[in-house]
Design an enzyme around this catalytic site. Structure first.
Site, PDB file in Angstrom:
ATOM      1  N   GLY A   1       6.894  25.691  -0.830  1.00 12.09           N
ATOM      2  CA  GLY A   1       5.838  26.382  -2.062  1.00 12.09           C
ATOM      3  C   GLY A   1       6.215  27.841  -1.526  1.00 12.09           C
ATOM      4  O   GLY A   1       7.372  27.997  -1.057  1.00 12.09           O
ATOM      5  N   GLU A   2       5.524  28.815  -1.799  1.00 14.50           N
ATOM      6  CA  GLU A   2       5.524  30.098  -1.150  1.00 14.50           C
ATOM      7  C   GLU A   2       4.338  30.200  -0.025  1.00 14.50           C
ATOM      8  O   GLU A   2       3.304  30.178  -0.344  1.00 14.50           O
ATOM      9  CB  GLU A   2       5.079  31.222  -2.109  1.00 14.50           C
ATOM     10  N   SER A   3       5.075  30.245   1.180  1.00 15.72           N
ATOM     11  CA  SER A   3       4.127  29.933   2.253  1.00 15.72           C
ATOM     12  C   SER A   3       3.118  31.410   2.568  1.00 15.72           C
ATOM     13  O   SER A   3       2.089  31.137   2.898  1.00 15.72           O
ATOM     14  CB  SER A   3       5.055  30.318   3.613  1.00 15.72           C
TER      15      SER A   3
ATOM     16  N   CYS B   1       9.292  22.864   4.327  1.00 15.55           N
ATOM     17  CA  CYS B   1       9.911  24.142   3.758  1.00 15.55           C
ATOM     18  C   CYS B   1       8.943  24.919   4.064  1.00 15.55           C
ATOM     19  O   CYS B   1       8.621  25.560   5.163  1.00 15.55           O
ATOM     20  CB  CYS B   1      10.106  23.862   2.547  1.00 15.55           C
TER      21      CYS B   1
ATOM     22  N   ARG C   1      12.629  32.999   7.384  1.00 15.03           N
ATOM     23  CA  ARG C   1      12.343  32.484   5.863  1.00 15.03           C
ATOM     24  C   ARG C   1      13.331  32.920   4.987  1.00 15.03           C
ATOM     25  O   ARG C   1      14.205  33.777   5.473  1.00 15.03           O
ATOM     26  CB  ARG C   1      11.139  33.440   5.214  1.00 15.03           C
TER      27      ARG C   1
ATOM     28  N   ILE D   1      15.417  24.384  -0.954  1.00 13.60           N
ATOM     29  CA  ILE D   1      15.350  25.252  -1.753  1.00 13.60           C
ATOM     30  C   ILE D   1      14.742  26.552  -1.427  1.00 13.60           C
ATOM     31  O   ILE D   1      13.785  26.474  -0.650  1.00 13.60           O
ATOM     32  CB  ILE D   1      14.116  24.709  -2.947  1.00 13.60           C
ATOM     33  N   ARG D   2      15.318  27.623  -1.272  1.00  8.90           N
ATOM     34  CA  ARG D   2      15.210  28.669  -0.611  1.00  8.90           C
ATOM     35  C   ARG D   2      14.446  28.666   0.926  1.00  8.90           C
ATOM     36  O   ARG D   2      13.419  28.947   1.141  1.00  8.90           O
ATOM     37  CB  ARG D   2      14.166  29.578  -1.342  1.00  8.90           C
TER      38      ARG D   2
ATOM     39  N   HIS E   1      13.553  19.235   1.431  1.00  6.29           N
ATOM     40  CA  HIS E   1      12.328  18.471   0.575  1.00  6.29           C
ATOM     41  C   HIS E   1      12.419  17.279   0.514  1.00  6.29           C
ATOM     42  O   HIS E   1      13.248  16.660  -0.343  1.00  6.29           O
ATOM     43  CB  HIS E   1      12.291  19.221  -0.582  1.00  6.29           C
TER      44      HIS E   1
ATOM     45  N   GLU F   1      10.386  15.024  -0.314  1.00  8.61           N
ATOM     46  CA  GLU F   1       9.555  14.455  -1.470  1.00  8.61           C
ATOM     47  C   GLU F   1      10.757  14.514  -2.784  1.00  8.61           C
ATOM     48  O   GLU F   1      10.293  13.914  -3.649  1.00  8.61           O
ATOM     49  CB  GLU F   1       8.501  15.260  -1.636  1.00  8.61           C
TER      50      GLU F   1
HETATM   51  N1  GLN Z   1      10.914  30.491   0.502  1.00  2.00           N
HETATM   52  C1  GLN Z   1       9.736  30.036   0.601  1.00  2.00           C
HETATM   53  C2  GLN Z   1       8.786  30.861   1.606  1.00  2.00           C
HETATM   54  O1  GLN Z   1       9.382  31.616   2.398  1.00  2.00           O
HETATM   55  C3  GLN Z   1       9.585  28.511   1.059  1.00  2.00           C
HETATM   56  C4  GLN Z   1      10.729  27.977  -0.066  1.00  2.00           C
HETATM   57  C5  GLN Z   1      10.090  26.395  -0.415  1.00  2.00           C
HETATM   58  O2  GLN Z   1       9.050  25.819   0.283  1.00  2.00           O
HETATM   59  N2  GLN Z   1      10.855  25.445  -0.949  1.00  2.00           N
HETATM   60  O3  GLN Z   1       7.744  30.537   1.855  1.00  2.00           O
END
Ligand code: GLN
Length: 190
Positions: free
Chosen positions: A46-48, A78, A105, A134-135, A170, A172
């Site tokens: 997600g977005e940490s 992630c 990150r 993913i990012r 990921h 999952e």
């Molecule tokens: N870019 C997100 C972060 O810095 C992590 C991305 C993800 O969990 N897919 O939190």
């Protein structure tokens, strides 16, 4: 086994589906009360920084840190990898900070923000594993006690330290359940 999945933000239901397929109970964790009786915990992607803020707002940060220090197996994917790390490059965001790792990150650059690579992971055997990024972050420094399970282009993307397991990708999002199975083995052998 009863496995909690932190459900404040991010890829929650995907983890629950894998756990159910493997025959385990998945518990959505949104409050301190939900942590009672779980055998393991997954911190999803997600977005940490958002998840960190929500952990504080929902009074989950300290209880999870305490459970982790007492040996609860925790698997971070992630953003979960970032949250489990003690050191985060150029950031003072909230974190669990349970692993002696240093992470960067969004570390694969804009052009390569989302990609997949098929590669064997030695601890899982010779059949290649499809890693989905993913990012994604990566771990650029590991301190004593951390085992590197996989690197890609000299970047650590899968690691473990005692009861903690993290992937920059990921698991999952693929049909391959070997990494969840690996985590469940840690839970069972606790
Ligand atoms: N870019 C997100 C972060 O810095 C992590 C991305 C993800 O969990 N897919 O939190």
């Amino acid at each position: 086994m009863k496995i909690g999945v932190l459900a404040l933000q991010g890829a929650v239901s995907e983890h629950c589906k894998v756990l159910n397929k493997l025959g385990h109970e998945a518990i959505n964790i949104v409050s301190q009360h939900d942590l009672f009786g779980i055998d393991g915990l997954i911190i999803p992607g997600g977005e940490s920084s958002t998840i960190g803020n929500l952990l504080v707002r929902y009074c989950l940060l300290n209880p999870i840190i305490e459970l982790g220090q007492n040996g609860l197996p925790i698997f971070g994917t992630c953003a979960g990898l970032i949250l489990l790390s003690k050191y985060i490059e150029k950031s003072n965001q909230h974190r669990l900070g349970l692993m002696d790792t240093h992470v960067i990150r969004n570390a694969f650059g804009r052009q390569f923000s989302c990609f997949e690579v098929n590669m064997p992971i030695p601890i899982l055997g010779s059949i290649p594993y499809n890693t989905v990024f993913i990012r994604a972050p990566y771990i650029d420094k590991v301190h004593e006690g951390v085992s590197v399970l996989l690197s890609y282009e000299n970047k650590v993307i899968f690691a473990e330290q005692n009861n903690f397991l993290v992937t920059a990708f990921h698991p999952e999002l693929t049909d391959d359940m070997r990494i969840h199975e690996y985590f469940i083995q840690k839970v069972v052998s606790r």
